[in-house]
Design a protein around this motif. Sequence first.
Motif, short mmCIF file in Angstrom:
data_model
loop_
_atom_site.label_atom_id
_atom_site.label_comp_id
_atom_site.label_asym_id
_atom_site.label_seq_id
_atom_site.Cartn_x
_atom_site.Cartn_y
_atom_site.Cartn_z
N GLN A 250 -5.96 -13.55 1.28
CA GLN A 250 -5.89 -13.77 -0.17
C GLN A 250 -4.93 -12.75 -0.78
OE1 GLN A 250 -9.48 -14.81 -2.31
NE2 GLN A 250 -10.66 -14.69 -0.43
N PRO A 251 -3.64 -12.98 -0.66
CA PRO A 251 -2.65 -11.99 -1.10
C PRO A 251 -2.62 -11.74 -2.60
CG PRO A 251 -1.59 -14.05 -0.41
CD PRO A 251 -3.02 -14.15 0.00
N LEU A 252 -3.25 -12.62 -3.39
CA LEU A 252 -3.26 -12.43 -4.84
C LEU A 252 -4.49 -11.67 -5.32
CD1 LEU A 252 -2.02 -15.97 -5.96
CD2 LEU A 252 -0.67 -13.89 -5.65
N ARG A 253 -5.34 -11.22 -4.41
CA ARG A 253 -6.57 -10.52 -4.77
C ARG A 253 -6.24 -9.05 -5.08
NH1 ARG A 253 -11.84 -12.71 -3.57
NH2 ARG A 253 -13.45 -11.14 -4.00
N GLU A 254 -6.10 -8.73 -6.36
CA GLU A 254 -5.59 -7.42 -6.75
C GLU A 254 -6.57 -6.29 -6.44
OE1 GLU A 254 -3.37 -6.84 -10.38
OE2 GLU A 254 -3.31 -9.00 -10.75
N GLN A 255 -7.87 -6.55 -6.57
CA GLN A 255 -8.84 -5.50 -6.28
C GLN A 255 -8.74 -5.06 -4.83
OE1 GLN A 255 -10.58 -3.46 -7.72
NE2 GLN A 255 -12.57 -3.05 -6.76
N ALA A 256 -8.62 -6.02 -3.92
CA ALA A 256 -8.49 -5.68 -2.50
C ALA A 256 -7.20 -4.91 -2.25
CB ALA A 256 -8.53 -6.95 -1.65
N ARG A 257 -6.12 -5.31 -2.90
CA ARG A 257 -4.85 -4.60 -2.75
C ARG A 257 -4.98 -3.15 -3.23
NH1 ARG A 257 -0.19 -6.98 -0.21
NH2 ARG A 257 -0.06 -9.17 -0.78
N ALA A 258 -5.62 -2.97 -4.39
CA ALA A 258 -5.77 -1.62 -4.94
C ALA A 258 -6.59 -0.74 -4.02
CB ALA A 258 -6.41 -1.70 -6.33
N LEU A 259 -7.65 -1.30 -3.46
CA LEU A 259 -8.49 -0.53 -2.54
C LEU A 259 -7.74 -0.20 -1.26
CD1 LEU A 259 -11.85 -2.44 -3.05
CD2 LEU A 259 -11.47 -0.02 -3.54
N LEU A 260 -6.93 -1.13 -0.78
CA LEU A 260 -6.14 -0.87 0.43
C LEU A 260 -5.15 0.26 0.18
CD1 LEU A 260 -5.23 -1.47 3.29
CD2 LEU A 260 -3.87 -3.39 2.39
N ILE A 261 -4.48 0.25 -0.96
CA ILE A 261 -3.54 1.33 -1.30
C ILE A 261 -4.27 2.67 -1.34
CG2 ILE A 261 -2.13 2.24 -3.19
CD1 ILE A 261 -1.40 -0.72 -3.83
N THR A 262 -5.45 2.67 -1.95
CA THR A 262 -6.23 3.91 -2.03
C THR A 262 -6.67 4.38 -0.65
OG1 THR A 262 -7.00 3.34 -4.25
CG2 THR A 262 -8.28 4.97 -3.03
N ALA A 263 -7.13 3.43 0.16
CA ALA A 263 -7.59 3.80 1.51
C ALA A 263 -6.44 4.37 2.35
CB ALA A 263 -8.19 2.57 2.20
N LEU A 264 -5.27 3.77 2.25
CA LEU A 264 -4.11 4.30 2.98
C LEU A 264 -3.75 5.69 2.48
CD1 LEU A 264 -1.97 1.03 3.05
CD2 LEU A 264 -2.94 2.18 5.05
N HIS A 265 -3.78 5.86 1.18
CA HIS A 265 -3.48 7.17 0.60
C HIS A 265 -4.48 8.21 1.08
CE1 HIS A 265 -3.09 9.79 -3.27
NE2 HIS A 265 -2.40 10.29 -2.28
N ARG A 266 -5.77 7.86 1.05
CA ARG A 266 -6.80 8.80 1.47
C ARG A 266 -6.68 9.15 2.96
NH1 ARG A 266 -11.62 8.61 -1.42
NH2 ARG A 266 -12.52 9.88 0.25
N ALA A 267 -6.14 8.22 3.73
CA ALA A 267 -5.96 8.46 5.17
C ALA A 267 -4.69 9.24 5.47
CB ALA A 267 -5.95 7.13 5.92
N GLY A 268 -3.96 9.68 4.43
CA GLY A 268 -2.73 10.43 4.63
C GLY A 268 -1.52 9.57 4.88
N ARG A 269 -1.62 8.29 4.63
CA ARG A 269 -0.51 7.36 4.90
C ARG A 269 0.15 6.98 3.57
NH1 ARG A 269 -3.47 2.99 8.66
NH2 ARG A 269 -1.41 1.97 8.49
N ARG A 270 0.74 7.95 2.92
CA ARG A 270 1.30 7.75 1.58
C ARG A 270 2.43 6.73 1.58
NH1 ARG A 270 4.09 12.41 -2.19
NH2 ARG A 270 3.79 11.38 -4.21
N ALA A 271 3.31 6.80 2.55
CA ALA A 271 4.43 5.86 2.61
C ALA A 271 3.92 4.43 2.76
CB ALA A 271 5.36 6.22 3.77
N ASP A 272 2.90 4.25 3.60
CA ASP A 272 2.32 2.90 3.77
C ASP A 272 1.68 2.42 2.48
OD1 ASP A 272 3.12 2.83 6.39
OD2 ASP A 272 1.18 3.45 7.20
N ALA A 273 1.04 3.33 1.75
CA ALA A 273 0.41 2.96 0.49
C ALA A 273 1.45 2.49 -0.52
CB ALA A 273 -0.39 4.14 -0.06
#
Length: 563
Positions: A250-273
């Motif tokens: 579901q690529p249009l699901r913004e909440q999931a996208r926002a959480l994924l960006i946050t999870a990547l950031h928290r994991a130290g993967r800033r470029a991926d976020a």
Amino acid sequence: MARRVLPAQRGGDVVGRHRHAGQVHARRGRPLERVRSWIHRLAVLTHTTSAGRGRQDDRPGGPGCWAVALLGPFELTDGSSVVPVTSDKQRIVLAALALLAGQPVTVEELADRLWGDRPPPSARATVHSLVMRLRRLLGAGVLRSDNRGYLLDLAPARVDALLFHQLRTAADRAAARGDHHAEADLLGRALALWRGPALADVRSETMHRVDARLWQDRRDETVERRAAVSLAVGARPDIVDELRELVAAQPLREQARALLITALHRAGRRADALAEYREARRVLVEELGVEPGPRLRQAHQDVLCDKDVHARTGSPRRQVPAELPHDVRGFTGRRAALDRLDALRDCGDGLPIAVLTGPAGVGKTALAVRWSHRVRAGFPDGQLFMDLHGDSRRPMPAADALRLLLRSLGVGAAEVPEDEQGRARLYRSLLADRRVLVVLDNAADADHVRPLLPGTGSCAVLVTGRSRLSGLVARDGARAVVVEPLSGLESVRLLADMIGADRVSAAPKAAGALARLCGRLPLALRDAGARLVADPALPLGDLVAELSGRDTHTPQELCRAAG
């Protein structure tokens, strides 16, 4: 929830009534009604699963022996091994019964799952044959029939979809007491029940369109919620893969996208976020022509600023609306109606919907508000109140009402879907498993109300309207409460409360005559009382004489004349 009973079902066991097979075929013109009815029936399980149902013994062939798995490929087990069900139609019937385990399912509902809106003339006989074969497999104590339909006697814990809901409800309780570690654990256990798409190999177009979609939506919301809670408590489970899977589907699901960006950031993967945000923006612009919403923008900003987002990504906060108008001072009578509303709330049969009907000025809204205040403690997740203006020339469209209700539930203006169906889906999703009282005042008709009904029995709905709203009673299981004019004694008591008991006792006959002139309608009585309060020197008898001499014909006209 009202259940339609075919004529063939009266007076005996449903399985022996073949001669009315054509009746199922004759109802093919109402597929949408059957889908809505089934969704409401499914919602009952969200209100009742925690109590457990049926007998739970573990003897061979007993209810405690069998288990049905629907969150992935269909699977039936007898406690020790998988029992094959190779017939597609038997699998459809058993899946439909399992989703409503402990509740009777009618022949018509099963036919709808088997053939959609085109059942054959032999539908009833075929359903009977399929059930009889399943009964030989499961045992008569597990699959029963009565004059309402067929019932699969399994506890919710023996059906993975119902157990999934039980675990989500337990997570709600953990969140309410602030135990977010337990909340995350319970949500993880719920998600672990999934082995693939719901009803993956159950070959029913109707079940995939209605049931599978419903359970998939619940799973997606649970993935998002678990990710948010896990990030909030500082745990670092492997949530990135789950969120990527959800975003891919579901690529249009913004909440999931926002959480994924946050999870990547928290994991130290800033470029991926940052790359994930660019991809999210590209999809939204190309597919919908819109920029990312506030949640996505905030997640992106947090990455750019390299902020500690530990506190921001807590368990999603639920706004608790408290919209009831003030209770009416001097409310009089209505004991029987209040008791009736209490009984309807406690009936435990699906989504409780009560409809207050009666003429203008009889006090429907005042009664609705009084009862709502009495029971508001039983709805800790909020009370919504919406005046639909159904008694005006321009009733409020359902889409506009849904927009206001969503805003009351904490949805940002930019996040409200554009279309009515999208708003209705989000509204039902937000209310799922929550204990919210919804008061819909001044409804024009059943179609005016139906898009505003929650999808789960954990909520309750109170509707007022001048018409009888019989469509809600017939199709949605609503219970009607007719609001009658006050009694003569109650009418006089209402006047006494407004103008003083001494003034009424000084002219009891005039007080009784005024009550009769006002048709014992509370609104007319209050208008007359307001006139007397404004002029303390005006005798009741003089007001009665004045109103009696006016060329008015209805209490409503007298109501206006008194003012």
